[in-house]
Design a protein around this motif. Structure first.
Motif: not given
Length: 335
Positions: A298-305, A309-314, A325-335
């Motif tokens: 799942s590493h490729r699903l997490f990529s910075l813009l 400063k923020r991750n690319r949203s799925a 999990f992946s969309p939820q985790a991305i939102r949590l990382l960008d808090r």
């Protein structure tokens, strides 16, 4: 480890219109007992292990004496030259090395392995099941060549199909035997169904929780011992692989799990973390591990813009994907 396997198995990110997923849960007959030491040693040498270590492993696996003792009676000694000893910490590793070359041939398929648990996941597009069926046939052939016996009776298949016009699913055949299609399956301790709903799993963990005896509660009320008992024996069951399933739980299932926490708080006399808070923390922790591990599926699903400063949203067209999990985790990382 199990959460990583679940995240890499559940196929949310790769689904497109007109696709479905077939999951074949393989069951082997006495997998550890069927390892052929000579074949294992050949594979270990191909992996680069030195001759001395290979010879030591060969000596360890061959010439094993075995007897059966009932009361004061002991059977004659039988010398075993196949298999790995049950209960030995080395056996799962040797089995994993023995099966390391059992890999998917087609890009649309994945073979998930955890010790002797093997699952074939096939992404079916445009009703073309050729690659998936070839994968299953090749796996059966690989097992035959490596002295592994497939237990077709206990092997199950589950199909996840969200198409509006679902067609009949032709069963899979292994060694001329039909594999049973099921609506749910317990995979690595988590009950998964073909709609990816989690009520069965939450009800299962809710009813299997151990409760301390009444006498124990009276003696240790408010103590650190009861808190640890809850953490190790109850919370660990309630939250097993929680990052894979909690996001899509129904409101009623979440309330049922939280009631267990409230009951435990009353018994222990201590403040305990809410299920939602545990889910959030573990999602963040799991996401950070995936970001730091390029080898994770799942590493490729997490990529910075581009601004970093923020991750690319799925892109999430369905609530099921949005809460996974992946969309939820991305939102949590960008808090």
């Amino acid at each position: 480890m199990m959460q990583s396997l679940l995240h890499s198995t559940l196929p949310f990110p790769t689904w497109t219109k007109g696709t479905r997923v077939r999951m074949l849960f393989i069951d082997y007959s006495s997998a550890f007992n069927t390892i052929v030491p000579s074949k294992l040693i050949t594979k270990l040498r191909n992996l680069g292990l030195n001759t001395s270590l290979c010879n030591w492993i060969l000596d360890f696996l061959t010439g094993q004496p075995q007897v059966v003792r009932v009361g004061s009676n002991t059977s004659a000694t039988l010398i075993l030259n196949t298999g790995a000893p049950q209960g030995c910490v080395l056996s799962p590793l040797l089995y994993s090395l023995f099966t390391h070359n059992c890999m998917a041939r087609h890009e649309s398929n994945t073979i998930i392995k955890f010790a002797d648990e093997t699952t074939v996941v096939g992404l079916i597009t445009d009703n073309d099941e050729t690659a998936y069926r070839e994968e299953v046939r090749d796996l059966a052939g690989w097992c035959q060549n490596n002295n592994l016996s497939l237990n077709v009776t206990k092997t199950k298949e589950m199909i996840e199909d969200y198409r509006k016009r679902s067609t009949e699913h032709i069963p899979i055949l292994i060694n001329v035997a039909v594999v049973e299609q099921v609506e749910s399956f317990k995979f690595l301790g988590v009950h998964i169904n073909n709609k990816l709903e989690w009520s069965k799993h939450t009800k299962t963990v809710d009813t299997t929780k151990p409760i301390p005896p009444q006498e124990t509660k009276k003696i240790w009320h408010g103590s650190e011992i009861l808190k640890r008992f809850y953490s190790y024996n109850i919370e660990s069951i309630l939250t097993g692989c929680i990052t894979a399933w909690y996001g899509n739980c129904s409101a009623s299932d979440r309330k049922a799990l939280q009631r267990v926490v409230r009951t435990a708080q009353y018994i222990t006399g201590a403040k305990l973390p809410a299920i939602q808070d545990l889910y959030t923390r573990r999602c963040q922790r799991k996401a950070l591990k995936i970001v730091k591990d390029p080898s994770h599926p799942s590493h490729r699903l997490f990529s910075l813009l581009p601004h970093g400063k923020r991750n690319r949203s799925a892109k999430s067209k369905t609530k099921r994907l949005l809460n996974s999990f992946s969309p939820q985790a991305i939102r949590l990382l960008d808090r």
